[in-house]
Design an enzyme around this catalytic site. Sequence first.
Site, PDB file in Angstrom:
ATOM      1  N   HIS A  78      -3.274   7.355   2.406  1.00  0.00           N
ATOM      2  CA  HIS A  78      -3.671   6.042   1.890  1.00  0.00           C
ATOM      3  C   HIS A  78      -5.034   5.700   2.489  1.00  0.00           C
ATOM      4  O   HIS A  78      -5.299   5.984   3.659  1.00  0.00           O
ATOM      5  CB  HIS A  78      -2.621   5.003   2.305  1.00  0.00           C
TER       6      HIS A  78
ATOM      7  N   ASN B 115     -10.082   0.140  -0.387  1.00  0.00           N
ATOM      8  CA  ASN B 115      -8.619   0.178  -0.421  1.00  0.00           C
ATOM      9  C   ASN B 115      -8.133  -0.416  -1.746  1.00  0.00           C
ATOM     10  O   ASN B 115      -8.181  -1.628  -1.935  1.00  0.00           O
ATOM     11  CB  ASN B 115      -8.081  -0.623   0.774  1.00  0.00           C
TER      12      ASN B 115
ATOM     13  N   CYS C 190       0.808  -1.234   0.000  1.00  0.00           N
ATOM     14  CA  CYS C 190       0.000   0.000   0.000  1.00  0.00           C
ATOM     15  C   CYS C 190       0.839   1.281   0.000  1.00  0.00           C
ATOM     16  O   CYS C 190       0.311   2.369  -0.242  1.00  0.00           O
ATOM     17  CB  CYS C 190      -0.957   0.005   1.182  1.00  0.00           C
TER      18      CYS C 190
HETATM   19  O1  UT7 Z   1      -3.827  -1.081   3.562  1.00  0.00           O
HETATM   20  C1  UT7 Z   1      -2.759  -1.710   4.155  1.00  0.00           C
HETATM   21  C2  UT7 Z   1      -2.855  -1.936   5.571  1.00  0.00           C
HETATM   22  N1  UT7 Z   1      -4.098  -2.457   6.018  1.00  0.00           N
HETATM   23  C3  UT7 Z   1      -4.772  -1.815   6.956  1.00  0.00           C
HETATM   24  O2  UT7 Z   1      -4.377  -0.746   7.354  1.00  0.00           O
HETATM   25  C4  UT7 Z   1      -5.991  -2.481   7.540  1.00  0.00           C
HETATM   26  C5  UT7 Z   1      -5.919  -2.451   9.030  1.00  0.00           C
HETATM   27  N2  UT7 Z   1      -6.963  -3.178   9.679  1.00  0.00           N
HETATM   28  C6  UT7 Z   1      -8.266  -2.813   9.673  1.00  0.00           C
HETATM   29  O3  UT7 Z   1      -8.639  -1.886   8.981  1.00  0.00           O
HETATM   30  C7  UT7 Z   1      -9.213  -3.496  10.607  1.00  0.00           C
HETATM   31  O4  UT7 Z   1      -8.485  -4.309  11.478  1.00  0.00           O
HETATM   32  C8  UT7 Z   1     -10.300  -4.344   9.914  1.00  0.00           C
HETATM   33  C9  UT7 Z   1     -11.285  -3.449   9.183  1.00  0.00           C
HETATM   34  C10 UT7 Z   1      -9.683  -5.328   8.950  1.00  0.00           C
HETATM   35  C11 UT7 Z   1     -11.075  -5.131  10.962  1.00  0.00           C
HETATM   36  O5  UT7 Z   1     -11.626  -4.243  11.923  1.00  0.00           O
HETATM   37  P1  UT7 Z   1     -11.369  -4.468  13.485  1.00  0.00           P
HETATM   38  O6  UT7 Z   1     -12.060  -3.363  14.157  1.00  0.00           O
HETATM   39  O7  UT7 Z   1      -9.907  -4.633  13.721  1.00  0.00           O
HETATM   40  O8  UT7 Z   1     -12.149  -5.818  13.709  1.00  0.00           O
HETATM   41  P2  UT7 Z   1     -11.663  -7.134  14.487  1.00  0.00           P
HETATM   42  O9  UT7 Z   1     -10.907  -7.996  13.553  1.00  0.00           O
HETATM   43  O10 UT7 Z   1     -11.050  -6.738  15.787  1.00  0.00           O
HETATM   44  O11 UT7 Z   1     -13.060  -7.812  14.793  1.00  0.00           O
HETATM   45  C12 UT7 Z   1     -14.012  -7.205  15.696  1.00  0.00           C
HETATM   46  C13 UT7 Z   1     -15.285  -8.035  15.684  1.00  0.00           C
HETATM   47  C14 UT7 Z   1     -15.041  -9.524  15.875  1.00  0.00           C
HETATM   48  O12 UT7 Z   1     -16.179 -10.060  16.549  1.00  0.00           O
HETATM   49  P3  UT7 Z   1     -16.131 -10.304  18.145  1.00  0.00           P
HETATM   50  O13 UT7 Z   1     -14.989 -11.251  18.366  1.00  0.00           O
HETATM   51  O14 UT7 Z   1     -15.910  -8.952  18.750  1.00  0.00           O
HETATM   52  O15 UT7 Z   1     -17.479 -10.891  18.423  1.00  0.00           O
HETATM   53  C15 UT7 Z   1     -15.023 -10.062  14.469  1.00  0.00           C
HETATM   54  O16 UT7 Z   1     -15.368 -11.416  14.399  1.00  0.00           O
HETATM   55  O17 UT7 Z   1     -15.937  -7.916  14.406  1.00  0.00           O
HETATM   56  C16 UT7 Z   1     -16.057  -9.203  13.792  1.00  0.00           C
HETATM   57  N3  UT7 Z   1     -15.809  -9.035  12.364  1.00  0.00           N
HETATM   58  C17 UT7 Z   1     -16.764  -8.757  11.472  1.00  0.00           C
HETATM   59  N4  UT7 Z   1     -18.091  -8.599  11.587  1.00  0.00           N
HETATM   60  C18 UT7 Z   1     -18.790  -8.301  10.476  1.00  0.00           C
HETATM   61  C19 UT7 Z   1     -14.614  -9.080  11.719  1.00  0.00           C
HETATM   62  N5  UT7 Z   1     -14.784  -8.828  10.411  1.00  0.00           N
HETATM   63  C20 UT7 Z   1     -16.106  -8.621  10.226  1.00  0.00           C
HETATM   64  C21 UT7 Z   1     -16.894  -8.315   9.106  1.00  0.00           C
HETATM   65  N6  UT7 Z   1     -18.222  -8.161   9.277  1.00  0.00           N
HETATM   66  N7  UT7 Z   1     -16.373  -8.161   7.884  1.00  0.00           N
END
Ligand code: UT7
Length: 329
Positions: free
Chosen positions: A256, A286, A116
């Site tokens: 980004h 993205n 990225c």
């Molecule tokens: O571009 C290059 C670099 N990349 C980035 O900068 C991306 C960085 N990461 C992110 O943007 C975020 O980590 C994500 C958008 C990928 C994920 O968001 P998050 O707030 O970190 O979610 P998480 O993985 O901590 O999950 C939180 C909750 C979990 O449920 P529980 O355990 O709290 O019940 C996940 O199972 O959300 C759940 N979850 C989802 N729910 C609905 C994870 N993905 C999804 C989804 N839809 N797509």
Amino acid sequence: MSKITAAITAVNGYVPDYVLTNHELETMVETNDEWITTRTGIKERRILKGEGLATSDMAVPAVEGLLKKRGISAEEIDLIIFCTTTPDMPFPATANVLAHKIGAKNAWGYDLQAACSGFIFGLTTGAQFIESGKHKKVLIVGGDKMSSIINYQDRATCIIFGDGCGCALLEPNTEGYGIIDTVMKSDGAGAQLLFQKAGGSLHPATHQTVDAKEHYAYQEGQAVFKFAVTNMADVAAEVLERNNLSGDDIAWLVPHQANKRIIDATANRIGLTPEKVIVNIERYGNTTNGTIPLCLWEWESKFKKGDNLILAAFGGGFTWGSIFLKWAY
Ligand code: UT7
């Protein structure tokens, strides 16, 4: 003789027509519009549909539009740096494929892989050829067909990424406009947190790697988020500090587009109000190497000559960095 800086003299972009909405994703994986919108800021992304279409096919209209805007022919380009994580093929370089397709007969070129952060690594690299006097017209292309490496059954990645391509032309400037300062960083310790496991020399593609879905992008979202949110803000702050700038001196932040929360954190850290922050993540998601040039393209008409811009990115690798530039037109 006054110092030569590398100035952006034209930008352009291309996004495919097909719109993949959060609502359509709800029919593909267990997710919902509300979760995606609040956690990422994304509402929809573009997907390049159609047999035989690759990253270079988005670059062609983007670059042809740029050449038309600038009023120059493809034969005038000296160098093409194609920043991409989804090259048409592992080799030859997509820069060569593009040069052939647009008729850039006098250019040499190569691909640059920094996930990225690719486009800002590309600008930094391309600027060296301008500043040294070696070249007069360097084309930096940033684009990805992320849909080619995304598993649409993996909600950790498929909700984020989209397809798109942008480009910028660098030319010499002796009036102090253009790229003034850059800070680029890499740390391979993050390599396993955002990567495509198979298809390279470590794990060449086999039936097993495909069955195990190792040819798709894999991301430990939360871990990447933690690094991204601090490092992108830190490096933007470092560039401001090095150049004795405060938020008031900056006209635009061009970040980004990975997650709206990362963008907001970076803007807060360097003291920018929201109207100075360029955001189109809600429409494109993205696009990896495409995000920053697509932002430049969409905001081009709002920029004024002399505006101070801060570009900032964070990506797989890890790679990250920030550029301070003075808009040249
Ligand atoms: O571009 C290059 C670099 N990349 C980035 O900068 C991306 C960085 N990461 C992110 O943007 C975020 O980590 C994500 C958008 C990928 C994920 O968001 P998050 O707030 O970190 O979610 P998480 O993985 O901590 O999950 C939180 C909750 C979990 O449920 P529980 O355990 O709290 O019940 C996940 O199972 O959300 C759940 N979850 C989802 N729910 C609905 C994870 N993905 C999804 C989804 N839809 N797509």
